[in-house]
Design a protein around this motif. Structure first.
Motif, short mmCIF file in Angstrom:
data_model
loop_
_atom_site.label_atom_id
_atom_site.label_comp_id
_atom_site.label_asym_id
_atom_site.label_seq_id
_atom_site.Cartn_x
_atom_site.Cartn_y
_atom_site.Cartn_z
N ARG A 6 3.55 -13.15 1.57
CA ARG A 6 3.08 -12.10 0.66
C ARG A 6 1.56 -12.18 0.52
O ARG A 6 1.02 -13.16 0.04
CB ARG A 6 3.72 -12.24 -0.72
CG ARG A 6 5.20 -11.94 -0.76
CD ARG A 6 5.73 -12.16 -2.17
NE ARG A 6 5.01 -11.35 -3.16
CZ ARG A 6 4.93 -11.64 -4.46
NH1 ARG A 6 5.51 -12.76 -4.91
NH2 ARG A 6 4.29 -10.85 -5.28
N LEU A 7 0.90 -11.10 0.95
CA LEU A 7 -0.56 -11.01 0.86
C LEU A 7 -0.94 -9.88 -0.08
O LEU A 7 -0.66 -8.71 0.19
CB LEU A 7 -1.15 -10.75 2.25
CG LEU A 7 -2.68 -10.61 2.30
CD1 LEU A 7 -3.35 -11.94 1.98
CD2 LEU A 7 -3.12 -10.09 3.66
N VAL A 9 -3.56 -7.33 -1.83
CA VAL A 9 -4.78 -6.66 -1.39
C VAL A 9 -5.27 -5.76 -2.52
O VAL A 9 -4.53 -4.88 -2.98
CB VAL A 9 -4.54 -5.83 -0.11
CG1 VAL A 9 -5.83 -5.13 0.31
CG2 VAL A 9 -4.03 -6.71 1.01
N VAL A 15 -7.37 -4.01 5.71
CA VAL A 15 -6.73 -5.19 6.32
C VAL A 15 -6.14 -4.92 7.70
O VAL A 15 -5.48 -5.79 8.25
CB VAL A 15 -5.62 -5.74 5.39
CG1 VAL A 15 -6.19 -6.21 4.08
CG2 VAL A 15 -4.53 -4.68 5.17
N THR A 19 -3.95 -7.68 9.75
CA THR A 19 -2.49 -7.56 9.88
C THR A 19 -2.07 -7.46 11.34
O THR A 19 -1.02 -7.98 11.73
CB THR A 19 -1.98 -6.33 9.10
OG1 THR A 19 -2.64 -5.14 9.58
CG2 THR A 19 -2.24 -6.46 7.62
N LEU A 31 4.73 -10.13 7.48
CA LEU A 31 3.59 -10.09 6.56
C LEU A 31 3.81 -8.92 5.60
O LEU A 31 3.83 -7.76 5.99
CB LEU A 31 2.29 -9.91 7.32
CG LEU A 31 1.02 -9.81 6.47
CD1 LEU A 31 0.78 -11.11 5.69
CD2 LEU A 31 -0.20 -9.49 7.34
N VAL A 33 2.19 -6.84 2.86
CA VAL A 33 0.91 -6.49 2.26
C VAL A 33 1.18 -5.70 0.98
O VAL A 33 1.82 -4.64 1.02
CB VAL A 33 0.05 -5.66 3.23
CG1 VAL A 33 -1.24 -5.21 2.55
CG2 VAL A 33 -0.25 -6.47 4.49
N GLU A 34 0.72 -6.24 -0.15
CA GLU A 34 1.01 -5.64 -1.46
C GLU A 34 -0.29 -5.16 -2.12
O GLU A 34 -1.07 -5.98 -2.61
CB GLU A 34 1.71 -6.64 -2.36
CG GLU A 34 3.04 -7.14 -1.82
CD GLU A 34 3.74 -8.09 -2.78
OE1 GLU A 34 3.35 -8.14 -3.97
OE2 GLU A 34 4.66 -8.81 -2.33
#
Length: 221
Positions: A6-7, A9, A15, A19, A31, A33-34
């Motif tokens: 969990r990344l 942003v 990104v 990514t 991955l 991306v939140e």
């Protein structure tokens, strides 16, 4: 399947390159991306997110952080505003303006350069709408001005305004192998770097034996 990474942003951070590299190097780890508001990122990291591309600074007692870049600061104004006469401005040029200060403001001013509207917009996006209605001008990192672009607005660089930096942050006691992989990606390490997860040996090949000092000399005797 491995647990997804969990990344978080925050707004304004792009990104796509990172990514893509993650997908190439770790195709077995999803991955996630939140996108999150800047002010919510620290709490979400503490609640379990693996890492975040966040606005700095963060609490050094709770997080490790790697600074990545510092943004240019701009002032957002209507296209017909007097401030658009120059290509670049200084903070002193804002003295006669009314500044908008959204609740999610990412800049820290030592002292405000002009009068600030008492009513604060909830978000930067809302503040941009207020600029369009001539309620005041808005000072933000350039990426946020671009993210909330409107045809009736423009922006000018403020050469001496406070700036906002973006960094990769994670909870201090959660420096995992996958966090190290993300560090390598955002820092530009190559896929063959020895940092992070151990590289796999190609099939059918063994690691070269390290020659002992003096071995060649003994062989020649």
């Amino acid at each position: 399947m491995p647990t997804p990474f969990r990344l978080l942003v925050v707004p304004g951070v792009t990104v796509d390159k990172w990514t893509r590299l993650w997908a190439e190097r770790l195709p077995d780890v999803e991955l996630l991306v939140e996108p999150v508001p800047a002010q919510d990122a620290p709490g979400l990291l503490l609640d379990g997110a693996d890492a975040g591309l966040v606005r700095l600074p963060v609490d050094p007692d709770a997080f490790h952080a790697i600074p990545l870049y510092t943004e240019t600061t701009v002032v957002v104004v209507p296209k017909d505003h007097l401030l658009t006469a120059g290509e670049e401005l200084t903070v002193a040029d804002l003295a006669d303006e009314t500044l908008l200060s959204p609740l999610d403001d990412t800049l820290t001013w030592p002292s405000m350069p002009a009068a600030v509207l008492a009513e604060r917009p909830e978000t930067t996006a809302a503040a941009v709408e207020w600029v369009a209605s001539s309620a005041g001008v808005l000072v933000v990192p350039q990426s946020l001005a671009r993210a909330h672009h409107r045809k009736d607005l423009t922006y000018r660089v403020l050469t001496d305004a406070p700036t906002s930096s973006v960094g990769l942050a994670w909870v201090r006691d959660r420096h995992t192998d996958l966090v190290e992989e993300m560090i390598g990606i955002v820092r530009g390490r190559t896929a063959n770097s020895t940092r992070g997860r151990a590289p796999e040996q190609p099939a059918g090949r063994r690691p070269a034996r390290q020659q002992q000092p003096g071995a060649k000399a003994r062989k020649r005797r």
